[in-house]
Design a protein around this motif. Structure first.
Motif, mmCIF file in Angstrom:
data_model
loop_
_atom_site.group_PDB
_atom_site.id
_atom_site.type_symbol
_atom_site.label_atom_id
_atom_site.label_comp_id
_atom_site.label_asym_id
_atom_site.label_seq_id
_atom_site.Cartn_x
_atom_site.Cartn_y
_atom_site.Cartn_z
ATOM 1 N N MET A 97 68.645 8.776 22.802
ATOM 2 C CA MET A 97 68.736 8.686 24.267
ATOM 3 C C MET A 97 68.274 9.981 24.916
ATOM 4 O O MET A 97 67.584 9.970 25.938
ATOM 5 C CB MET A 97 70.172 8.342 24.692
ATOM 6 C CG MET A 97 70.457 6.848 24.678
ATOM 7 S SD MET A 97 69.267 5.918 25.693
ATOM 8 C CE MET A 97 69.102 4.432 24.741
ATOM 9 N N ARG A 132 55.002 6.845 22.157
ATOM 10 C CA ARG A 132 53.625 6.562 21.752
ATOM 11 C C ARG A 132 52.573 7.277 22.580
ATOM 12 O O ARG A 132 51.453 7.442 22.152
ATOM 13 C CB ARG A 132 53.386 5.057 21.765
ATOM 14 C CG ARG A 132 54.150 4.356 20.664
ATOM 15 C CD ARG A 132 54.050 2.868 20.791
ATOM 16 N NE ARG A 132 54.654 2.421 22.045
ATOM 17 C CZ ARG A 132 54.409 1.256 22.608
ATOM 18 N NH1 ARG A 132 53.582 0.431 22.043
ATOM 19 N NH2 ARG A 132 55.023 0.921 23.733
ATOM 20 N N ASP A 158 58.075 5.491 27.068
ATOM 21 C CA ASP A 158 59.300 6.092 26.550
ATOM 22 C C ASP A 158 59.041 7.410 25.838
ATOM 23 O O ASP A 158 59.943 7.988 25.244
ATOM 24 C CB ASP A 158 60.005 5.106 25.606
ATOM 25 C CG ASP A 158 59.107 4.663 24.458
ATOM 26 O OD1 ASP A 158 58.005 5.234 24.305
ATOM 27 O OD2 ASP A 158 59.508 3.759 23.703
ATOM 28 N N PHE A 187 66.442 0.067 25.945
ATOM 29 C CA PHE A 187 65.558 0.986 25.238
ATOM 30 C C PHE A 187 65.892 0.988 23.748
ATOM 31 O O PHE A 187 67.048 1.174 23.372
ATOM 32 C CB PHE A 187 65.736 2.417 25.771
ATOM 33 C CG PHE A 187 65.141 2.626 27.131
ATOM 34 C CD1 PHE A 187 63.800 2.946 27.266
ATOM 35 C CD2 PHE A 187 65.914 2.515 28.278
ATOM 36 C CE1 PHE A 187 63.237 3.148 28.517
ATOM 37 C CE2 PHE A 187 65.362 2.716 29.526
ATOM 38 C CZ PHE A 187 64.024 3.032 29.650
ATOM 39 N N PRO A 220 58.763 -2.446 21.965
ATOM 40 C CA PRO A 220 57.700 -1.625 22.558
ATOM 41 C C PRO A 220 57.621 -1.663 24.085
ATOM 42 O O PRO A 220 57.203 -0.674 24.687
ATOM 43 C CB PRO A 220 56.418 -2.177 21.923
ATOM 44 C CG PRO A 220 56.783 -3.433 21.226
ATOM 45 C CD PRO A 220 58.249 -3.410 20.977
ATOM 46 N N LYS A 221 57.981 -2.754 24.711
ATOM 47 C CA LYS A 221 57.878 -2.804 26.176
ATOM 48 C C LYS A 221 59.107 -2.230 26.874
ATOM 49 O O LYS A 221 59.105 -2.046 28.077
ATOM 50 C CB LYS A 221 57.672 -4.255 26.648
ATOM 51 C CG LYS A 221 56.363 -4.873 26.161
ATOM 52 C CD LYS A 221 56.077 -6.222 26.835
ATOM 53 C CE LYS A 221 57.100 -7.285 26.501
ATOM 54 N NZ LYS A 221 57.116 -7.678 25.080
ATOM 55 N N GLY A 222 60.168 -2.004 26.121
ATOM 56 C CA GLY A 222 61.413 -1.569 26.764
ATOM 57 C C GLY A 222 62.175 -2.763 27.334
ATOM 58 O O GLY A 222 63.195 -2.607 27.996
ATOM 59 N N TYR A 223 61.656 -3.948 27.108
ATOM 60 C CA TYR A 223 62.391 -5.172 27.442
ATOM 61 C C TYR A 223 61.927 -6.266 26.507
ATOM 62 O O TYR A 223 60.815 -6.217 25.966
ATOM 63 C CB TYR A 223 62.182 -5.596 28.904
ATOM 64 C CG TYR A 223 60.755 -5.797 29.335
ATOM 65 C CD1 TYR A 223 60.091 -6.994 29.102
ATOM 66 C CD2 TYR A 223 60.052 -4.783 29.984
ATOM 67 C CE1 TYR A 223 58.783 -7.181 29.494
ATOM 68 C CE2 TYR A 223 58.733 -4.956 30.378
ATOM 69 C CZ TYR A 223 58.107 -6.156 30.130
ATOM 70 O OH TYR A 223 56.807 -6.339 30.503
ATOM 71 N N SER A 281 61.659 -1.839 35.088
ATOM 72 C CA SER A 281 61.374 -2.561 33.854
ATOM 73 C C SER A 281 59.947 -2.280 33.358
ATOM 74 O O SER A 281 59.729 -1.984 32.182
ATOM 75 C CB SER A 281 61.567 -4.058 34.106
ATOM 76 O OG SER A 281 61.273 -4.810 32.973
ATOM 77 N N ASN A 282 58.986 -2.334 34.279
ATOM 78 C CA ASN A 282 57.586 -2.131 33.876
ATOM 79 C C ASN A 282 57.348 -0.765 33.262
ATOM 80 O O ASN A 282 56.497 -0.604 32.392
ATOM 81 C CB ASN A 282 56.663 -2.301 35.088
ATOM 82 C CG ASN A 282 56.427 -3.758 35.436
ATOM 83 O OD1 ASN A 282 56.525 -4.633 34.583
ATOM 84 N ND2 ASN A 282 56.121 -4.020 36.700
ATOM 85 N N TYR A 338 64.516 10.062 24.967
ATOM 86 C CA TYR A 338 63.958 9.261 26.059
ATOM 87 C C TYR A 338 64.103 9.995 27.390
ATOM 88 O O TYR A 338 63.178 10.069 28.193
ATOM 89 C CB TYR A 338 64.692 7.916 26.167
ATOM 90 C CG TYR A 338 64.395 6.922 25.057
ATOM 91 C CD1 TYR A 338 63.143 6.836 24.467
ATOM 92 C CD2 TYR A 338 65.383 6.038 24.631
ATOM 93 C CE1 TYR A 338 62.885 5.902 23.472
ATOM 94 C CE2 TYR A 338 65.139 5.104 23.640
ATOM 95 C CZ TYR A 338 63.885 5.044 23.059
ATOM 96 O OH TYR A 338 63.645 4.117 22.096
ATOM 97 N N ALA A 362 59.478 1.001 31.577
ATOM 98 C CA ALA A 362 60.337 1.305 30.421
ATOM 99 C C ALA A 362 59.508 1.599 29.175
ATOM 100 O O ALA A 362 59.937 2.329 28.294
ATOM 101 C CB ALA A 362 61.286 0.137 30.155
ATOM 102 N N ARG A 363 58.300 1.019 29.109
ATOM 103 C CA ARG A 363 57.476 1.238 27.902
ATOM 104 C C ARG A 363 56.978 2.673 27.811
ATOM 105 O O ARG A 363 56.550 3.107 26.749
ATOM 106 C CB ARG A 363 56.323 0.243 27.878
ATOM 107 C CG ARG A 363 55.277 0.470 28.930
ATOM 108 C CD ARG A 363 54.304 -0.692 29.008
ATOM 109 N NE ARG A 363 54.953 -1.905 29.488
ATOM 110 C CZ ARG A 363 54.419 -3.110 29.411
ATOM 111 N NH1 ARG A 363 53.251 -3.280 28.839
ATOM 112 N NH2 ARG A 363 55.058 -4.163 29.905
#
Lengths: 483, 494
Positions: B341, B329, B326, A85, A90-93, B320-321, B344, B323-324
Motif C-alpha cells: 500500500m 508498470r 499504480d 488495488f 492490472p486495471k485496478g478494478y 477507477s480509470n 502505491y 487506478a491502473r
C-alpha cells in the motif's frame, strides 16, 4: 450427539468458462503451460486507453449454466466495476456484475447419503479472472513477487449458493453435483487442482430452530473436496466451541491451512474491502431477448440427475451402476452406445464400471476417450454371453483391445483363445483330467459336489482357459455317474 | 503568410496541382514547431522523422494518383497527448506515464494515418485532460497565441494553439466537459465535440469514460467536417461506439439556416457572461435571424444542477480509470516502500499532480458505501434529467446556440487558487457531455482583442445541424483568416 447449534453454510463457486478467448479480449482462455505473460495483450494488461469487448460465448455459457440451475434470466443485465488495488489486477478494478446479474433465483438438487437435498442458487454472474502472483518464498517474508497475467481476463462465472446447507457433509456433495452439471454442460473442466473450479464457503452457526443468522465467517483456500469437508468440519467445531463457552464468533475471512488443518484469520470485518462498485461505463448494458433464452433452454442437454434416473429405469440398472455411469455425459453416452451395439445393459454396465473403468483410471484417460470403442466392448460382451470366450479370457482380451484398439474377435482368433465346445476335444481333456485326479473323482462319486468344481478347474487349466466350463461340467457328470 | 494559413481544401488543391509538396509543407510546419512553438509550448514532442517519411509517402501517392482521394492526404496534423500513438511516448500530460510507449495507436489516429494525414507529434494538455486552462500539465505551460500571458483554455489547449498558430491544419483533441470547445473558443478555432459514441475511444487514455469524446480542432468549419468524416464511425474495439450515419456534412455546410429553428437556452444566457462575449453573441444572433433562422428562447431547467452532477460522475470514473496507474508498470516508480500500500501511495503521490489527486479523492469518496446513494446515484438521476431537458427542447427547436464560455481567455495563474472558479469555466459546455448530444464551438468575433467562440448544440447524432449553423456563423463573421500575428499585439481586429 446433537448440538444446540445448527450450521448454516453457503458456497460461492468460481468456474472458469471453456471459451476459446478471454472475457474482454482475443487472448486464449486456456493458459496452462504457457510462458509467463505470453498470453497477454494491451487489453488484458490493462494498458491505458484500451477498452473491453464482451465475449458473447461467455455470456451464452453463463446463461446456459443458469438455465440448467433453474435460474431466472432477467431481460436487462449489466457489468460493474469492482475496485481494489492488487498487483494481479492490472486495471485496478475487476469487471464483474453487482446489482443486475445475468441470472437469479435458481435451485440445485443433489443427494447426500441417499437423501435428496434442494439448495437455492442466489445468482450466477459473469466476471473476469485476475492474474497470478508467484512469491519468492512465503508471502509474509518474500523479498519480491512476480506477476503473471496469463490468467488475467479469463472468463469466470460465479455461482453464489443460498445458505441452505445444514451440515459440512452437504458441502462437498453440493459441489460435486454442481461440478457434474458444469461438466455435462461443457462450460467448465471441473479441475479444482489447477484452480479452474474454486470454492469458498460462508459458515455461521445459530441456535437450532432459530431463524436469524449468526455472524458469518468466509472460508477460503480450499482446493479439494476433502479440504472443503475438513475445513468446514473444523470451522463448525471452532464456532461451536466459542458459542458453547458463551463467546461470540467474529465476522471475518479465514483461510484453510492444508498444512496445519486449521482455519486462520485473514481479514476482520473492519478490514473488509470497500469495492466502490459502479456501472462499467465502457460496456453497454446487456439486453437478453426472450427468444435467445428460449433457444438456449431448448438446447440444454439432459442433466446428471435426469440421466441417472433414466439409466436406472430404462436399463434396469442398480442405483450404484446408474450413478457411476452418469458421472459424465460422455460416460453415459458411451454406455448407451455399447447397449445400442447389442450388449445386454446389465453386462454392459458391469464391464464399463468394473473392468474398463479400472483400465482407464490406471492410464489416466476417460472411458469415452479410450481405444475400446463402444462397438468393440459390445462385441466382446456378446462373445462372453454367447459362450465364445470365458469371462477370464475376455478380461485378457479387453486389456489387449485397450492397448491396441483391435477387434476382440481378431484378438481371440490370433491368440487362439476361442472357447472349446468341440466334444471330441473336450472328451480327451476330461479323460486326461480324470486320470490325474482320481481322488477328486472318487470324492464326487462319493457325494461331494465341490469336488466337481476342482475337476472342472483342472480341465480348464489343461485347456488354458479355453474350454467351455458348462460343457465340461456336463461331460464330467456323464462320466462319473453316482450310484 | 505561411502555407498553413490556408484551409485543408486549399492545401489539398496546392498539393494536387504540384504548387508544393507534402514534404515542403511538412518541413515548413516542423520549422514552426521549433520556432513559433518555442514561445507557445503546444507540442510536448514532435515526431519529425516519421512525419517526413509519411509526407514523402503522401507525395508518392499524390504523384501516382493511387486512388487515395482523402482530403487529408499529405496534410500536417497533430494529436493531443491523451491519444495513444504506437511507438511514440504518450503521457497524457502526467508524470506517472513518463516513458509509456504504447504498442498501439488510438483508432482515431489510425484512421487519420490511413487517410494520409502527416502527424507531427503530441500536444500538451491538462494532466489526464483534467482542467480548463492547460495549467495542469505536468510538463510545460502552453500560452494563448493571441496573448501569451493568457491561457489557451483546456484541456485540449495544445491542440487549439497548434491550429491557431498555424503549425498544423488540424489537431485531435478530447472533450469531457468542454475540453475541445473551450480552448477552441479561447484560441479562435473551430472545435467539435461529437455525439457520445460517434468517434471510437479506443486508445484514448480515459478521463471519464461515459463523457469522453475525441474530436477535431481546425481553422474552418469545413476542415472540421473533413476530419470528422475520417475519424467517425463504429469501431469493434469500442463497444460504446455507434454505427449511426454521420449524415451529409458537406451538404450541411452549404445549406444555410433559412427556416431553421434555433433555440437560445435562457439558463445559459442568465449566467454571468462577460459583456464583450455577450456582444458577439447578440450580433451573431441577429445575423442568423437575418439569414432566415427562427430564433426563440427555450428552457433547460436542470442546467443549474449539471455542474454538480458532472463533478460527481466524472471524478467517480476518474478514481477507477486511473487506478491502473499504480506505479508498477510505468511511471517514475516508488523507490523502496515498506509494504504494498505504501508503494502505491508513494508512486501515485509522486506521479499525479494536485488536481488529479483532488478528483481521485472526490471520486473515491462519492462511490464509497454510505455515500453512493447520496452522491453518485443522485448525480446519475440529475444526468437523466439533463438528458431529458435536451430531448424535450429538441422537439421545439433544431439546435441551440450560446456563448461557448462566459469569458474570453483569462490570465495564466488567475484561477489556479480557486478550483471552483476554474470549474465554472465549463458551465455552458458540460451539460452536452452529460446528455451525449453533439456540440461545436465556432469563432464568431473578438472581445478586447481575444477570440470569442459560439457554441452550437444539436441532438444526439445530429452533427450535420451543428455544421449547418456553424458554417453560417463563420461565413457571416468573416474572421477565420485573421491569424494571431505577432502574438503580443493585442489590437482588436474587430
Amino acid at each position: 450427539m446433537t448440538s444446540i447449534w445448527e450450521p448454516v453454510i453457503g458456497l460461492e463457486v468460481h468456474a472458469q468458462l471453456l471459451t476459446a478467448s478471454k472475457m474482454f479480449c482475443g487472448c486464449r482462455a486456456q493458459y496452462l503451460g504457457m510462458a509467463p505473460n505470453s498470453n497477454t495483450c494491451p487489453v488484458c494488461l490493462g494498458l491505458p486507453g484500451t477498452l473491453p469487448v464482451i465475449n458473447q460465448v461467455a455470456v451464452q455459457l453463463t446463461i446456459r449454466t443458469a438455465l440448467a440451475l433453474n435460474c431466472e434470466i432477467p431481460e436487462f443485465s449489466k457489468f460493474d466495476r469492482k475496485n481494489y488495488f492488487y498487483p494481479d489486477l492490472p486495471k485496478g478494478y475487476q469487471i464483474s456484475q453487482f446489482d443486475l446479474p445475468l441470472s437469479l433465483n435458481g435451485l440445485l438438487e443433489f443427494e447426500v447419503e441417499g437423501r435428496l437435498v434442494r439448495a437455492g442458487i442466489t445468482r450466477v454472474h459473469l466476471e473476469e479472472d485476475a492474474g497470478t502472483l508467484h512469491h519468492a518464498g512465503e508471502i509474509q517474508n518474500a523479498s519480491f513477487s512476480l506477476v503473471d497475467l496469463n490468467r488475467a481476463g479469463v472468463p469466470l462465472m460465479e455461482i453464489v449458493g443460498e445458505p441452505d446447507l445444514r451440515h459440512p457433509v452437504e458441502a462437498p456433495a453440493y459441489l460435486a453435483a454442481l461440478r457434474r452439471t458444469l461438466i455435462y454442460l461443457g462450460v467448465n473442466d471441473g479441475n479444482m487442482e489447477d484452480g479452474s473450479l474454486r470454492c469458498d464457503a460462508n459458515v455461521s452457526l445459530r441456535r437450532t430452530g432459530a431463524s436469524e443468522l449468526g455472524a458469518k465467517v468466509e472460508v477460503k483456500n480450499m482446493n479439494s473436496f476433502r479440504s472443503i469437508q475438513r475445513a468446514l468440519d473444523f470451522e463448525v467445531a471452532r464456532q461451536t466451541e466459542l458459542l458453547d463457552q458463551g463467546q461470540s464468533v467474529a465476522q471475518e475471512t479465514r483461510g484453510w491451512s492444508e498444512l496445519e488443518q486449521v482455519t486462520v484469520s485473514q481479514r476482520s470485518k473492519e478490514e473488509a474491502q470497500e469495492y466502490r462498485y459502479f456501472p462499467e461505463p465502457d460496456l453497454p448494458p446487456l439486453v437478453i431477448s426472450r427468444a435467445y433464452v428460449a433457444e438456449l433452454r431448448a438446447a440444454l442437454p439432459e442433466l446428471p440427475m435426469a440421466t441417472r434416473r433414466r439409466l436406472r429405469e430404462q436399463y434396469a440398472l442398480s442405483e450404484e451402476q446408474a450413478r457411476l455411469i452418469s458421472e459424465t455425459a460422455l460416460d453415459a453416452a458411451y454406455f448407451e452406445s455399447v447397449v445400442a451395439a447389442g450388449a445386454p445393459p446389465a453386462a454392459a454396465a458391469n464391464w464399463q464400471v468394473q473392468n474398463l473403468q479400472a483400465l482407464c483410471n490406471a492410464a489416466h484417460i476417460s472411458v469415452s476417450g479410450c481405444p475400446v470403442r463402444p462397438e468393440l466392448l459390445a462385441e466382446l460382451i456378446t462373445m462372453v454371453v454367447t459362450d465364445q470366450v470365458s469371462g477370464a479370457v475376455a478380461k485378457e482380451v479387453l486389456a489387449e483391445v485397450f492397448e491396441t484398439g483391435a477387434r476382440p474377435s481378431a484378438v481371440v482368433l490370433a491368440r487362439g483363445l476361442g472357447q472349446v465346445s468341440d466334444t471330441a476335444e473336450l472328451e480327451r481333456l476330461v479323460a486326461e483330467a480324470l486320470a490325474a485326479n482320481q481322488k477328486a473323482s472318487a470324492d464326487y462319486q462319493g457325494g461331494n459336489d465341490r469336488a466337481l468344481g476342482s475337476l472342472v478347474g483342472a480341465v480348464m487349466a489343461l485347456s488354458r482357459g479355453k474350454a467351455n466350463p458348462k460343457a465340461v461340467g456336463q461331460l464330467l457328470r456323464d462320466r462319473l455317474p453316482r450310484k | 503568410m505561411t502555407l498553413l494559413d490556408r484551409s485543408i481544401v486549399e492545401l489539398g488543391r496546392g498539393l494536387r496541382t504540384g504548387e508544393f509538396s507534402s514534404v515542403e509543407l511538412t518541413e515548413s510546419a516542423l520549422a514552426d514547431t521549433r520556432t513559433v512553438d518555442g514561445e507557445l509550448g503546444a507540442f510536448l514532442r514532435t515526431t519529425a522523422e516519421a512525419a517526413m517519411a509519411q509526407a514523402a509517402k503522401a507525395d508518392r501517392q499524390l504523384a501516382e494518383d493511387t486512388g487515395n482521394r482523402s482530403p487529408l492526404l499529405g496534410i500536417p496534423v497533430a494529436y493531443k497527448d491523451v491519444l495513444c500513438t504506437k511507438g511514440v511516448e504518450t503521457t497524457a500530460g502526467s508524470r506517472i506515464l513518463t516513458g509509456f510507449i504504447p504498442p498501439y495507436s488510438a483508432t482515431a489516429i489510425e484512421r487519420m494515418e490511413a487517410a494520409g494525414a502527416v502527424g507531427l507529434g503530441k500536444l500538451n494538455c491538462d494532466e489526464f485532460a483534467m482542467g480548463s486552462s492547460n495549467e495542469n500539465s505536468a510538463f510545460q505551460t502552453t500560452r494563448n497565441p493571441w496573448a501569451t500571458d493568457r491561457v489557451p483554455g483546456g484541456s485540449s489547449g495544445g491542440s487549439a494553439v497548434a491550429v491557431a498558430a498555424r503549425m498544423v491544419s488540424a489537431a485531435l483533441g478530447t472533450d469531457t466537459g468542454g475540453s475541445i470547445r473551450l480552448p477552441a473558443s479561447f484560441c479562435g478555432v473551430v472545435g467539435v465535440k461529437p455525439s457520445y459514441g460517434r468517434v471510437s475511444r479506443y486508445g484514448l487514455i480515459a478521463f471519464a469514460s461515459s463523457l469522453d469524446q475525441v474530436g477535431p480542432l481546425t481553422k474552418t468549419v469545413e476542415d472540421a467536417a473533413l476530419v470528422l468524416e475520417v475519424i467517425a464511425g463504429l469501431d469493434a474495439r469500442d463497444s460504446t461506439s455507434s454505427s449511426a450515419p454521420l449524415g451529409d456534412l458537406r451538404g450541411a455546410l452549404k445549406a444555410g439556416v433559412s427556416g431553421l429553428r434555433v433555440g437560445i437556452p435562457k439558463e445559459y444566457l442568465s449566467m454571468e457572461i462577460e459583456p464583450g462575449v455577450r456582444d458577439v453573441f447578440d450580433i451573431s444572433v441577429s445575423r442568423l435571424e437575418a439569414a432566415g433562422a427562427r430564433l426563440s428562447e427555450v428552457s433547460l431547467p436542470s442546467t443549474e444542477y449539471a455542474l454538480a452532477a458532472y463533478y460527481v460522475i466524472a471524478p467517480a470514473e476518474v478514481s477507477s480509470n486511473l487506478a491502473r496507474m499504480d506505479g508498477v508498470r510505468f511511471g517514475p516508480g516508488f523507490g523502496s516502500a515498506p509494504n504494498l500500500m505504501a508503494a502505491y501511495e508513494s508512486a501515485r503521490h509522486l506521479g499525479f499532480g494536485p488536481e488529479v489527486r483532488r478528483r481521485i479523492a472526490l471520486g473515491t469518496y462519492v462511490l464509497s458505501s454510505g455515500y453512493y446513494d447520496a452522491y453518485y446515484l443522485r448525480a446519475q438521476k440529475v444526468r437523466t434529467l439533463v438528458s431529458q431537458d435536451f430531448e424535450q427542447v429538441f422537439k421545439e427547436v433544431d439546435c441551440l446556440i450560446s456563448p461557448t464560455a462566459p469569458t474570453t481567455a483569462f490570465r495564466i495563474g488567475e484561477r489556479l487558487a480557486d478550483p471552483l472558479a476554474m470549474y465554472a469555466t465549463d458551465l455552458l459546455t458540460l451539460p452536452a457531455n452529460l446528455a451525449g448530444v453533439s456540440g461545436m464551438s465556432v469563432p464568431a468575433g473578438f472581445a478586447g482583442g481575444l477570440p470569442v467562440g459560439l457554441q452550437v448544440l444539436a441532438p444526439y447524432m445530429g452533427e450535420a445541424t451543428c455544421f449547418q449553423v456553424a458554417a453560417t456563423i463563420e461565413e457571416m463573421a468573416q474572421i477565420w483568416q485573421i491569424r494571431p500575428a505577432g502574438h503580443a499585439n493585442l489590437e482588436s481586429p474587430v
